[in-house]
Design a protein around this motif. Structure first.
Motif, PDB file in Angstrom:
ATOM      1  N   TYR A 118      40.333  47.658  37.396  1.00  6.35           N
ATOM      2  CA  TYR A 118      40.384  47.778  38.860  1.00  6.35           C
ATOM      3  C   TYR A 118      41.792  47.399  39.308  1.00  6.35           C
ATOM      4  N   GLN A 119      42.445  48.317  40.050  1.00  7.33           N
ATOM      5  CA  GLN A 119      43.866  48.155  40.334  1.00  7.33           C
ATOM      6  C   GLN A 119      44.157  48.135  41.830  1.00  7.33           C
ATOM      7  N   CYS A 120      45.114  47.296  42.219  1.00 11.09           N
ATOM      8  CA  CYS A 120      45.631  47.308  43.583  1.00 11.09           C
ATOM      9  C   CYS A 120      46.569  48.506  43.700  1.00 11.09           C
ATOM     10  N   HIS A 121      46.178  49.489  44.507  1.00  9.56           N
ATOM     11  CA  HIS A 121      46.873  50.777  44.535  1.00  9.56           C
ATOM     12  C   HIS A 121      48.313  50.667  45.044  1.00  9.56           C
ATOM     13  N   ARG A 122      48.564  49.708  45.900  1.00 11.53           N
ATOM     14  CA  ARG A 122      49.910  49.369  46.358  1.00 11.53           C
ATOM     15  C   ARG A 122      49.920  47.880  46.706  1.00 11.53           C
ATOM     16  N   PHE A 123      51.084  47.346  47.046  1.00 13.45           N
ATOM     17  CA  PHE A 123      51.193  45.967  47.499  1.00 13.45           C
ATOM     18  C   PHE A 123      50.881  45.903  48.990  1.00 13.45           C
ATOM     19  N   ASP A 124      50.204  44.855  49.407  1.00  6.92           N
ATOM     20  CA  ASP A 124      49.860  44.686  50.813  1.00  6.92           C
ATOM     21  C   ASP A 124      50.596  43.475  51.384  1.00  6.92           C
ATOM     22  N   PRO A 125      51.647  43.699  52.170  1.00  2.00           N
ATOM     23  CA  PRO A 125      52.419  42.586  52.723  1.00  2.00           C
ATOM     24  C   PRO A 125      51.690  41.825  53.816  1.00  2.00           C
ATOM     25  N   GLU A 126      50.561  42.343  54.302  1.00  2.00           N
ATOM     26  CA  GLU A 126      49.844  41.710  55.407  1.00  2.00           C
ATOM     27  C   GLU A 126      48.781  40.712  54.935  1.00  2.00           C
ATOM     28  N   VAL A 127      48.549  40.646  53.633  1.00  2.00           N
ATOM     29  CA  VAL A 127      47.504  39.781  53.102  1.00  2.00           C
ATOM     30  C   VAL A 127      48.119  38.762  52.139  1.00  2.00           C
ATOM     31  N   PRO A 128      47.778  37.479  52.258  1.00  2.00           N
ATOM     32  CA  PRO A 128      48.274  36.496  51.291  1.00  2.00           C
ATOM     33  C   PRO A 128      47.894  36.917  49.877  1.00  2.00           C
ATOM     34  N   MET A 129      48.849  36.864  48.964  1.00  2.00           N
ATOM     35  CA  MET A 129      48.558  37.323  47.612  1.00  2.00           C
ATOM     36  C   MET A 129      47.448  36.499  46.962  1.00  2.00           C
ATOM     37  N   GLU A 130      47.345  35.219  47.315  1.00  2.00           N
ATOM     38  CA  GLU A 130      46.265  34.387  46.774  1.00  2.00           C
ATOM     39  C   GLU A 130      44.902  34.971  47.122  1.00  2.00           C
ATOM     40  N   GLU A 131      44.750  35.466  48.342  1.00  2.00           N
ATOM     41  CA  GLU A 131      43.475  36.045  48.758  1.00  2.00           C
ATOM     42  C   GLU A 131      43.121  37.250  47.886  1.00  2.00           C
ATOM     43  N   THR A 132      44.114  38.107  47.666  1.00  2.00           N
ATOM     44  CA  THR A 132      43.898  39.299  46.844  1.00  2.00           C
ATOM     45  C   THR A 132      43.528  38.925  45.417  1.00  2.00           C
ATOM     46  N   LEU A 133      44.277  38.014  44.814  1.00  2.00           N
ATOM     47  CA  LEU A 133      44.058  37.665  43.407  1.00  2.00           C
ATOM     48  C   LEU A 133      42.736  36.936  43.211  1.00  2.00           C
ATOM     49  N   TYR A 134      42.341  36.081  44.163  1.00  2.60           N
ATOM     50  CA  TYR A 134      41.050  35.417  44.064  1.00  2.60           C
ATOM     51  C   TYR A 134      39.905  36.428  44.173  1.00  2.60           C
ATOM     52  N   ALA A 135      40.048  37.423  45.038  1.00  2.00           N
ATOM     53  CA  ALA A 135      39.003  38.440  45.168  1.00  2.00           C
ATOM     54  C   ALA A 135      38.846  39.215  43.860  1.00  2.00           C
ATOM     55  N   LEU A 136      39.957  39.584  43.251  1.00  4.29           N
ATOM     56  CA  LEU A 136      39.901  40.291  41.973  1.00  4.29           C
ATOM     57  C   LEU A 136      39.256  39.419  40.900  1.00  4.29           C
TER      58      LEU A 136
END
Length: 324
Positions: A118-136
């Motif tokens: 499961y891949q992040c299709h692009r980088f999202d500058p509007e979301v804290p990266m911690e939030e994204t990585l914890y969700a994954l």
């Protein structure tokens, strides 16, 4: 077919993968897509790439239907999340809400119990990266996802993600999916090295530059009427390659391929696979014969002399930067 590990993981994927961008669920009839998937599987391709945003889920549906005939353990499916899937403010990006909801939606469309990559299709500058990585990480803990990766992230973004992962003891990202071919080589500057340092390999898309590296487009010539470049629904990417110096360079590469009794597609894919940091090259196919032709590239070994000759030819377009 030959297989390579993805990053520092134990996952092995075929050196050639079958993708569905701009094809399945769009310009290719479903039955033709099923035929391509069947032929790919028969030839040993075990890696199939798609994304939720490809035709708003239709590509995932087609891929899932095409793979139903085979044991789930025998193939690897990659899909992605980021681009808009609706009109609402939370229907896009890499927020926890969008990631979790879209993972469930992708599983339903694919008709599968889990997603391999499961891949992040692009980088999202509007979301804290911690939030994204914890969700994954939570998706992996739940068994809905086995491995995670990113697509078209910069070296700095990959480095930042690795730091967060280590600090919070999260499961690693194992891959980056960038565009990479003989004409577009930006990942050689930093991204390959930074990815390797952090246990990630490259899974590359557009290895044939949307068909330009098949040699069918000639300088100072009209585009073939049945080609992707002549199709208004798919030509937004490929048209950026249409510069005479680029097409002249491609013709010289085509001549070299012919001298080696190869097609230019096979030479181009073999050149990519000569880079050990790359786990797989994702091809698109609108008919099974294209899959058959491209798969032969895994058996092509390019000598140092040939690789040097390729570099001499490519030197003439080293400053090429396609408009995106």
């Amino acid at each position: 077919m030959k297989y390579r590990r993805v990053g520092n993981s134990g996952l092995k994927v075929s050196e050639i993968a079958l993708g569905s961008w701009l094809t399945y669920g769009k310009t290719v009839q479903d039955q033709t897509a099923y035929d391509c998937i069947k032929r790919a599987y028969e030839l040993g391709i075990n890696f199939f790439d798609t994304a939720n945003a490809y035709e708003r889920g239709k590509a995932e549906e087609v891929l899932g239907e095409g793979l139903k005939a085979y044991p789930r353990s025998s193939y690897v499916v990659a899909t992605k999340v980021f681009f808009p899937m609706g009109e609402g403010p939370n229907d896009r990006g890499l927020s926890r809400k969008h990631i979790i909801e879209q993972c469930d939606a992708s599983l339903k469309r694919l008709g599968m119990d889990y997603i391999d990559l499961y891949q992040c299709h692009r980088f999202d500058p509007e979301v804290p990266m911690e939030e994204t990585l914890y969700a994954l990480d939570d998706l992996v803990r739940q068994g809905k996802v086995l491995y995670t990766g990113v697509s078209e992230w910069s070296a700095a973004q990959i480095e930042q993600a690795a730091g967060i992962r280590k600090e919070h003891k999260l499961r690693p990202l194992i891959s980056n999916q960038p565009i990479y071919n003989m004409l577009e080589r930006y990942i050689e500057d930093e991204i390959i090295d930074v990815s390797h340092k952090n246990g990630m390999s490259q899974i590359v898309f557009s290895p044939l530059a949307q068909g330009v590296l098949t040699g069918k487009y000639k300088p100072n010539s009209e585009k073939p009427v049945d080609s992707r470049a002549a199709n208004d629904t798919t030509n937004f990417v490929i048209n950026s390659y249409f510069q005479n110096d680029v097409l002249e360079c491609v013709q010289r590469l085509n001549t070299l391929a012919s001298e080696m009794d190869l097609t230019l597609s096979q030479l181009s894919l073999a050149w990519i696979l000569s880079h050990q940091e790359i786990s797989s090259a994702i091809i698109g196919a609108s008919r099974p014969s294209q899959v058959e032709e491209n798969v032969k590239a895994v058996d092509v070994v390019l000598t140092d002399d040939v690789l040097s000759e390729i570099e001499v030819i490519l030197e003439e377009v080293k400053d090429f930067s396609p408009a995106r």
